[in-house]
Motif scaffolding. Structure first.
Motif, PDB file in Angstrom:
ATOM      1  N   LYS A  23       0.843  -1.196   0.000  1.00 34.43           N
ATOM      2  CA  LYS A  23       0.000   0.000   0.000  1.00 34.43           C
ATOM      3  C   LYS A  23       0.882   1.252   0.000  1.00 34.43           C
ATOM      4  CE  LYS A  23      -3.298  -2.643   2.774  1.00 34.43           C
ATOM      5  NZ  LYS A  23      -3.910  -2.815   4.099  1.00 34.43           N
ATOM      6  N   PRO A  24       0.515   2.310  -0.707  1.00 34.06           N
ATOM      7  CA  PRO A  24      -0.800   2.617  -1.297  1.00 34.06           C
ATOM      8  C   PRO A  24      -1.086   1.975  -2.649  1.00 34.06           C
ATOM      9  CG  PRO A  24       0.690   4.436  -1.653  1.00 34.06           C
ATOM     10  CD  PRO A  24       1.440   3.451  -0.803  1.00 34.06           C
ATOM     11  N   ALA A  25      -0.195   1.131  -3.160  1.00 36.42           N
ATOM     12  CA  ALA A  25      -0.504   0.401  -4.396  1.00 36.42           C
ATOM     13  C   ALA A  25      -1.669  -0.558  -4.131  1.00 36.42           C
ATOM     14  CB  ALA A  25       0.721  -0.368  -4.869  1.00 36.42           C
ATOM     15  N   PRO A  26      -2.512  -0.800  -5.121  1.00 37.39           N
ATOM     16  CA  PRO A  26      -3.696  -1.643  -4.908  1.00 37.39           C
ATOM     17  C   PRO A  26      -3.442  -3.138  -5.042  1.00 37.39           C
ATOM     18  CG  PRO A  26      -3.714  -0.786  -7.133  1.00 37.39           C
ATOM     19  CD  PRO A  26      -2.502  -0.186  -6.455  1.00 37.39           C
ATOM     20  N   ASP A  27      -2.187  -3.539  -5.246  1.00 37.90           N
ATOM     21  CA  ASP A  27      -1.860  -4.928  -5.583  1.00 37.90           C
ATOM     22  C   ASP A  27      -2.470  -5.941  -4.615  1.00 37.90           C
ATOM     23  OD1 ASP A  27      -0.133  -3.104  -6.868  1.00 37.90           O
ATOM     24  OD2 ASP A  27       1.386  -4.640  -7.186  1.00 37.90           O
ATOM     25  N   GLY A  28      -2.360  -5.672  -3.314  1.00 38.93           N
ATOM     26  CA  GLY A  28      -2.872  -6.611  -2.322  1.00 38.93           C
ATOM     27  C   GLY A  28      -4.372  -6.797  -2.428  1.00 38.93           C
ATOM     28  N   TYR A  29      -5.092  -5.714  -2.591  1.00 40.64           N
ATOM     29  CA  TYR A  29      -6.547  -5.802  -2.702  1.00 40.64           C
ATOM     30  C   TYR A  29      -6.964  -6.479  -4.008  1.00 40.64           C
ATOM     31  CZ  TYR A  29      -7.432  -3.107   1.486  1.00 40.64           C
ATOM     32  OH  TYR A  29      -7.510  -2.704   2.802  1.00 40.64           O
ATOM     33  N   LEU A  30      -6.273  -6.172  -5.085  1.00 35.12           N
ATOM     34  CA  LEU A  30      -6.606  -6.808  -6.361  1.00 35.12           C
ATOM     35  C   LEU A  30      -6.385  -8.316  -6.293  1.00 35.12           C
ATOM     36  CD1 LEU A  30      -5.064  -4.172  -8.808  1.00 35.12           C
ATOM     37  CD2 LEU A  30      -7.500  -4.603  -8.383  1.00 35.12           C
ATOM     38  N   LEU A  31      -5.310  -8.738  -5.624  1.00 33.46           N
ATOM     39  CA  LEU A  31      -5.043 -10.163  -5.476  1.00 33.46           C
ATOM     40  C   LEU A  31      -6.105 -10.824  -4.599  1.00 33.46           C
ATOM     41  CD1 LEU A  31      -3.260 -12.612  -6.012  1.00 33.46           C
ATOM     42  CD2 LEU A  31      -1.822 -11.905  -4.067  1.00 33.46           C
ATOM     43  N   ALA A  32      -6.500 -10.151  -3.528  1.00 37.75           N
ATOM     44  CA  ALA A  32      -7.533 -10.701  -2.642  1.00 37.75           C
ATOM     45  C   ALA A  32      -8.867 -10.829  -3.367  1.00 37.75           C
ATOM     46  CB  ALA A  32      -7.683  -9.825  -1.407  1.00 37.75           C
ATOM     47  N   LEU A  33      -9.212  -9.831  -4.177  1.00 39.69           N
ATOM     48  CA  LEU A  33     -10.445  -9.918  -4.966  1.00 39.69           C
ATOM     49  C   LEU A  33     -10.388 -11.104  -5.926  1.00 39.69           C
ATOM     50  CD1 LEU A  33     -11.053  -6.143  -5.720  1.00 39.69           C
ATOM     51  CD2 LEU A  33     -12.689  -7.660  -4.589  1.00 39.69           C
ATOM     52  N   LYS A  34      -9.239 -11.301  -6.555  1.00 39.71           N
ATOM     53  CA  LYS A  34      -9.085 -12.407  -7.502  1.00 39.71           C
ATOM     54  C   LYS A  34      -9.201 -13.754  -6.785  1.00 39.71           C
ATOM     55  CE  LYS A  34      -5.821 -14.336 -10.871  1.00 39.71           C
ATOM     56  NZ  LYS A  34      -4.489 -14.167 -11.514  1.00 39.71           N
ATOM     57  N   ARG A  35      -8.511 -13.894  -5.667  1.00 40.45           N
ATOM     58  CA  ARG A  35      -8.506 -15.171  -4.949  1.00 40.45           C
ATOM     59  C   ARG A  35      -9.864 -15.475  -4.321  1.00 40.45           C
ATOM     60  NH1 ARG A  35      -2.671 -15.193  -1.678  1.00 40.45           N
ATOM     61  NH2 ARG A  35      -1.341 -15.568  -3.518  1.00 40.45           N
ATOM     62  N   SER A  36     -10.538 -14.452  -3.841  1.00 40.37           N
ATOM     63  CA  SER A  36     -11.810 -14.665  -3.148  1.00 40.37           C
ATOM     64  C   SER A  36     -12.972 -14.863  -4.111  1.00 40.37           C
ATOM     65  CB  SER A  36     -12.116 -13.473  -2.239  1.00 40.37           C
ATOM     66  OG  SER A  36     -12.364 -12.300  -3.006  1.00 40.37           O
ATOM     67  N   GLY A  37     -12.834 -14.333  -5.312  1.00 41.45           N
ATOM     68  CA  GLY A  37     -13.933 -14.369  -6.259  1.00 41.45           C
ATOM     69  C   GLY A  37     -15.043 -13.388  -5.915  1.00 41.45           C
ATOM     70  N   ALA A  38     -14.787 -12.509  -4.939  1.00 41.20           N
ATOM     71  CA  ALA A  38     -15.798 -11.543  -4.508  1.00 41.20           C
ATOM     72  C   ALA A  38     -15.930 -10.420  -5.530  1.00 41.20           C
ATOM     73  CB  ALA A  38     -15.418 -10.962  -3.145  1.00 41.20           C
ATOM     74  N   ASN A  39     -17.121  -9.864  -5.605  1.00 35.99           N
ATOM     75  CA  ASN A  39     -17.376  -8.733  -6.480  1.00 35.99           C
ATOM     76  C   ASN A  39     -17.055  -7.449  -5.727  1.00 35.99           C
ATOM     77  OD1 ASN A  39     -18.966  -6.514  -7.795  1.00 35.99           O
ATOM     78  ND2 ASN A  39     -19.511  -8.170  -9.182  1.00 35.99           N
ATOM     79  N   SER A  40     -16.240  -6.596  -6.324  1.00 34.03           N
ATOM     80  CA  SER A  40     -15.813  -5.376  -5.637  1.00 34.03           C
ATOM     81  C   SER A  40     -16.984  -4.468  -5.283  1.00 34.03           C
ATOM     82  CB  SER A  40     -14.801  -4.607  -6.494  1.00 34.03           C
ATOM     83  OG  SER A  40     -15.380  -4.222  -7.725  1.00 34.03           O
ATOM     84  N   VAL A  41     -18.049  -4.493  -6.099  1.00 33.05           N
ATOM     85  CA  VAL A  41     -19.209  -3.637  -5.859  1.00 33.05           C
ATOM     86  C   VAL A  41     -19.940  -4.053  -4.581  1.00 33.05           C
ATOM     87  CG1 VAL A  41     -21.420  -2.876  -6.812  1.00 33.05           C
ATOM     88  CG2 VAL A  41     -19.452  -3.155  -8.316  1.00 33.05           C
ATOM     89  N   ALA A  42     -19.853  -5.334  -4.228  1.00 35.24           N
ATOM     90  CA  ALA A  42     -20.556  -5.854  -3.051  1.00 35.24           C
ATOM     91  C   ALA A  42     -19.588  -6.163  -1.909  1.00 35.24           C
ATOM     92  CB  ALA A  42     -21.338  -7.109  -3.424  1.00 35.24           C
ATOM     93  N   SER A  43     -18.429  -5.510  -1.930  1.00 38.71           N
ATOM     94  CA  SER A  43     -17.411  -5.753  -0.905  1.00 38.71           C
ATOM     95  C   SER A  43     -16.935  -4.437  -0.310  1.00 38.71           C
ATOM     96  CB  SER A  43     -16.220  -6.509  -1.514  1.00 38.71           C
ATOM     97  OG  SER A  43     -16.625  -7.721  -2.103  1.00 38.71           O
ATOM     98  N   LEU A  44     -16.294  -4.522   0.837  1.00 38.36           N
ATOM     99  CA  LEU A  44     -15.777  -3.345   1.539  1.00 38.36           C
ATOM    100  C   LEU A  44     -14.389  -3.636   2.088  1.00 38.36           C
ATOM    101  CD1 LEU A  44     -18.907  -2.447   3.693  1.00 38.36           C
ATOM    102  CD2 LEU A  44     -17.902  -0.898   2.011  1.00 38.36           C
ATOM    103  N   ALA A  45     -13.594  -2.585   2.194  1.00 39.00           N
ATOM    104  CA  ALA A  45     -12.320  -2.658   2.919  1.00 39.00           C
ATOM    105  C   ALA A  45     -12.473  -1.906   4.230  1.00 39.00           C
ATOM    106  CB  ALA A  45     -11.202  -2.045   2.087  1.00 39.00           C
ATOM    107  N   VAL A  46     -11.784  -2.373   5.258  1.00 47.98           N
ATOM    108  CA  VAL A  46     -11.728  -1.665   6.536  1.00 47.98           C
ATOM    109  C   VAL A  46     -10.269  -1.286   6.760  1.00 47.98           C
ATOM    110  CG1 VAL A  46     -12.269  -1.702   8.992  1.00 47.98           C
ATOM    111  CG2 VAL A  46     -13.638  -3.063   7.399  1.00 47.98           C
ATOM    112  N   GLU A  47     -10.019   0.010   6.883  1.00 41.99           N
ATOM    113  CA  GLU A  47      -8.654   0.533   6.955  1.00 41.99           C
ATOM    114  C   GLU A  47      -8.530   1.576   8.053  1.00 41.99           C
ATOM    115  OE1 GLU A  47      -5.720   0.214   5.685  1.00 41.99           O
ATOM    116  OE2 GLU A  47      -5.944  -1.152   3.982  1.00 41.99           O
ATOM    117  N   ASP A  48      -7.268   1.939   8.353  1.00 35.40           N
ATOM    118  CA  ASP A  48      -7.044   2.985   9.350  1.00 35.40           C
ATOM    119  C   ASP A  48      -6.121   4.083   8.850  1.00 35.40           C
ATOM    120  OD1 ASP A  48      -4.137   2.573  11.261  1.00 35.40           O
ATOM    121  OD2 ASP A  48      -4.598   1.350   9.513  1.00 35.40           O
ATOM    122  N   SER A  49      -5.556   3.922   7.651  1.00 36.96           N
ATOM    123  CA  SER A  49      -4.526   4.864   7.204  1.00 36.96           C
ATOM    124  C   SER A  49      -4.831   5.430   5.826  1.00 36.96           C
ATOM    125  CB  SER A  49      -3.161   4.163   7.163  1.00 36.96           C
ATOM    126  OG  SER A  49      -3.140   3.205   6.111  1.00 36.96           O
TER     127      SER A  49
END
Length: 259
Positions: free
Chosen positions: A159-185
């Motif tokens: 982070k702040p690159a999106p690589d981790g989130y993009l990989l998690a979306l790919k592995r989970s098969g979740a739709n980004s529109v119906a998903s949320l991230a919880v962050e502090d920074s």
């Protein structure tokens, strides 16, 4: 054949940051571990809370060390940086095992509620795998198992690159529109938004000022997730009638127009 539409009001997955989001790892975990490493290696640095607060604007622990050393007129070799990394990791893991690091308010409650409801839950962090695993081991009796973990060891850029989130979306098969991230920074927020995710921000107390200019990018900002007797305060975004973040509240955020 009828077209099947995704119900975007039903939460598919939640992607959790770790440091400062799941647990208060920074001030009582990473910071003293760095200081112990500096002392062992005879490096002329001591990070008090005020200084570390400022340094948290720099994503990545070793990058933080390198840039701080350069600002102090000290050029650290790659060998020295590797030594700092190894000794700091040792002390951090020990501090976690000794119980110095605690979950943030509302985390245990929300993790359990989402697990009971069948919502996927993933970790997406810029920390290394060893640090994450020992933290999860420490809390394994309190929180449900995560469906997956993406750490800095899994991606080329943190982070702040999106690589981790993009990989998690790919592995989970979740739709980004119906998903949320919880962050502090701010860095985590930027990473989530760049991956096309709405983001619920729960800034660490010491990082609130640094996040001031980033709040407009978050779907909602609360001081924490809320627990009985410890109500959450909404700083930006949809009101939280129950004074605690719940599955219902998260699904409300899915219907908020994306910024």
């Amino acid at each position: 054949m009828p077209l099947l539409l995704l119900n975007v009001n039903r939460l598919s997955a939640v992607f959790w940051d770790v440091d400062g989001t799941l647990a208060d790892t920074e001030m009582d975990g990473h910071r003293p571990a760095f200081n112990m490493a500096f002392e062992e290696l005879d490096l002329p640095f001591v990070w008090d809370e005020a200084l570390y607060n400022r340094l948290l604007a720099i994503p990545g622990g070793l990058r933080r060390v390198k840039l701080h050393a350069e600002a102090c007129g000290v050029a650290l070799s790659q060998h020295q940086l590797a030594q700092v990394r190894d000794r700091k990791r040792f002390h951090y893991l020990e501090r976690v095992r000794q119980g110095h690091v605690q979950l943030r308010p509302g985390v245990k409650r929300l993790l359990q509620e989402l697990s009971r409801s069948g919502v996927q839950q993933w970790i997406v962090t810029s920390s290394g795998s060893a640090s994450v695993m020992v933290l999860l081991e420490q809390f394994q009796q309190q929180i449900p198992c995560f469906d997956g973990v993406v750490t800095s060891d899994d991606v080329a850029a943190g982070k702040p690159a999106p690589d981790g989130y993009l990989l998690a979306l790919k592995r989970s098969g979740a739709n980004s529109v119906a998903s949320l991230a919880v962050e502090d920074s701010a860095a985590g927020l930027s990473a989530a938004r760049a991956a096309g995710l709405r983001c619920l921000l729960t800034p660490s107390p010491w990082d609130a000022e640094a996040l001031r200019d980033s709040v407009g990018e978050a779907t909602a900002v609360l001081d924490h997730l809320g627990d009985p007797g410890e109500p959450a305060t909404v700083l930006s975004g949809a009101s939280c009638q129950e004074e605690a973040v719940t599955l219902k509240y998260l699904e409300t955020l899915l219907s908020v127009p994306d910024r």
